[in-house]
Design an enzyme around this catalytic site. Structure first.
Site, PDB file in Angstrom:
ATOM      1  N   GLU A 177       5.469  50.020  34.732  1.00  0.00           N
ATOM      2  CA  GLU A 177       4.122  49.592  34.357  1.00  0.00           C
ATOM      3  C   GLU A 177       3.927  48.078  34.370  1.00  0.00           C
ATOM      4  O   GLU A 177       3.452  47.491  33.395  1.00  0.00           O
ATOM      5  CB  GLU A 177       3.768  50.180  32.979  1.00  0.00           C
ATOM      6  CG  GLU A 177       3.904  51.694  32.970  1.00  0.00           C
ATOM      7  CD  GLU A 177       3.628  52.353  31.619  1.00  0.00           C
ATOM      8  OE1 GLU A 177       3.519  51.623  30.619  1.00  0.00           O
ATOM      9  OE2 GLU A 177       3.523  53.580  31.572  1.00  0.00           O
TER      10      GLU A 177
ATOM     11  N   GLU B 263       6.094  61.715  36.007  1.00  0.00           N
ATOM     12  CA  GLU B 263       5.755  62.068  34.609  1.00  0.00           C
ATOM     13  C   GLU B 263       4.566  63.019  34.564  1.00  0.00           C
ATOM     14  O   GLU B 263       3.702  62.894  33.713  1.00  0.00           O
ATOM     15  CB  GLU B 263       5.436  60.796  33.799  1.00  0.00           C
ATOM     16  CG  GLU B 263       6.517  59.740  33.861  1.00  0.00           C
ATOM     17  CD  GLU B 263       6.284  58.547  32.928  1.00  0.00           C
ATOM     18  OE1 GLU B 263       5.429  58.642  32.024  1.00  0.00           O
ATOM     19  OE2 GLU B 263       6.970  57.537  33.102  1.00  0.00           O
TER      20      GLU B 263
HETATM   21  C1  GLA Z   1       4.814  56.074  29.795  1.00  0.00           C
HETATM   22  C2  GLA Z   1       6.317  55.835  29.946  1.00  0.00           C
HETATM   23  C3  GLA Z   1       7.122  57.030  29.506  1.00  0.00           C
HETATM   24  C4  GLA Z   1       6.601  57.602  28.207  1.00  0.00           C
HETATM   25  C5  GLA Z   1       5.144  57.919  28.330  1.00  0.00           C
HETATM   26  C6  GLA Z   1       4.615  58.524  27.073  1.00  0.00           C
HETATM   27  O1  GLA Z   1       4.289  56.807  30.799  1.00  0.00           O
HETATM   28  O2  GLA Z   1       6.679  55.513  31.251  1.00  0.00           O
HETATM   29  O3  GLA Z   1       8.448  56.645  29.331  1.00  0.00           O
HETATM   30  O4  GLA Z   1       6.823  56.715  27.150  1.00  0.00           O
HETATM   31  O5  GLA Z   1       4.464  56.708  28.600  1.00  0.00           O
HETATM   32  O6  GLA Z   1       5.397  59.544  26.602  1.00  0.00           O
END
Ligand code: GLA
Length: 321
Positions: A124, A232
């Site tokens: 990020e 994710e």
């Molecule tokens: C972001 C992070 C993950 C996790 C999510 C929330 O996407 O990359 O590691 O912390 O937030 O669970």
């Protein structure tokens, strides 16, 4: 019933984010369906490195042992993030912080390198707001505006070449942010290829984004010569700013969930030449971070297995091809 990983063996690996509770509660689901896991929090730098300057690897070790015993591979998540990072190191000099980070990378590889195939080197890094390019981060304060390239170079220098290096982000399908991510990766890779792949987090909901936006993003990232991991994925029942609570989604919503999941996986299959891994951010609806975010203590059902660990209609739609 065929497991996800077997159904998808000619396409890509199928992963799940896990923690020390879910590997127990959902052990059989994981073993039968997933050939890859990501530690939800347990390998994050800030979780491992304590304020008293000691490291606690116990939870990461537990998940690594689980993976190893069950022949499951892992994604390393993550080295450098503005969150869950050891903020106490930033009072040290730039050289000292670089040394700590370098040793951390080496150590993680020594401990877990036999099952970890890739690392999210930067998580990020790009800002959502139009006015800024990079997101504020103590790493940027320490190493300067070019910190992303510096960190990738460090990882490239200290990790074995077989470890793939990823840039991971969310809202990665939104055109404005997507363009910034592309600019950043092109810049990092300008002199030598440091970024091997893009982690598309894919935290999506029933209403947004459109499949076409995700398709465009996949095509653009692939055109840079990057490998793609969906890192994710979860499919929330709620639009991001929707505060409403549901006791249980009705049949219409459940059907929508199944359809949208089916559409996403059909899209991923189309791009199997570029996508190596599709990871869900959780195992079953028994536990999901979306029960706490963005609304605290509101139940959500974003995964393929229900709160009792049974496959949902969404699961069947994902394997129906
Ligand atoms: C972001 C992070 C993950 C996790 C999510 C929330 O996407 O990359 O590691 O912390 O937030 O669970």
């Amino acid at each position: 019933m065929i497991g996800l990983k077997d159904k998808y063996k000619d396409y890509f690996n199928i992963g799940a984010a896990v923690n020390c509770e879910t590997v127990k509660a959902d052990k059989d689901i994981i073993i039968n369906n997933f050939n890859n896991i990501t530690c939800e929090n347990q390998m994050k730098f800030g979780v491992l490195y304590k304020e008293d300057e000691t490291y606690d690897y116990s939870h990461a070790d537990e998940l690594y042992t689980f993976a190893k015993e069950n022949g499951i591979r892992m994604r390393g998540h993550n080295f450098v993030w503005h969150n869950q990072t050891p903020f106490h190191i930033f009072k040290k000099s730039k050289e000292e912080v670089a040394e700590i980070l370098k040793n951390h990378m080496i150590c993680m590889n020594e401990r877990y390198g036999d099952v970890v195939d890739c690392w999210d080197v930067i998580n990020e890094g790009v800002e959502d707001k139009s006015s800024e390019f990079l997101r504020k981060s103590p790493w940027m304060d320490k190493f300067g505006d070019d910190y992303c390239k510096f960190v990738f170079k460090l990882a490239k220098d200290v990790l074995p070449s077989k470890v793939q290096l990823f840039y991971n982000d969310y809202n990665e399908y939104i055109p404005e942010k997507r363009e910034k991510i592309i600019t950043l990766i092109k810049h990092i890779n300008a002199e030598e290829k440091l970024v091997d792949g893009i982690g598309m987090q894919c935290h999506v909901n029933l209403y947004y984004p459109t499949i076409d936006l995700v398709r465009e993003a996949i095509e653009l990232y692939a055109s840079l010569g990057l490998r793609i991991h969906i890192t994710e994925m979860d499919l929330s029942y709620f639009k991001f700013d929707d505060k409403q609570v549901l006791t249980k989604p009705d049949m219409r919503l459940q059907e929508m969930h199944a359809k949208v999941y089916g559409d996403y996986f059909a899209l991923f299959r189309e791009y199997k030449d570029y996508i190596d891994n599709v990871t869900l951010w959780g195992v079953s609806d028994r536990y999901t971070w979306l029960d706490y975010f963005p609304v605290e203590n509101r139940k959500n059902w974003p995964l393929l297995f229900d709160t009792d660990g049974n496959p949902k209609e969404s699961y069947y739609r994902v394997i129906d091809f």
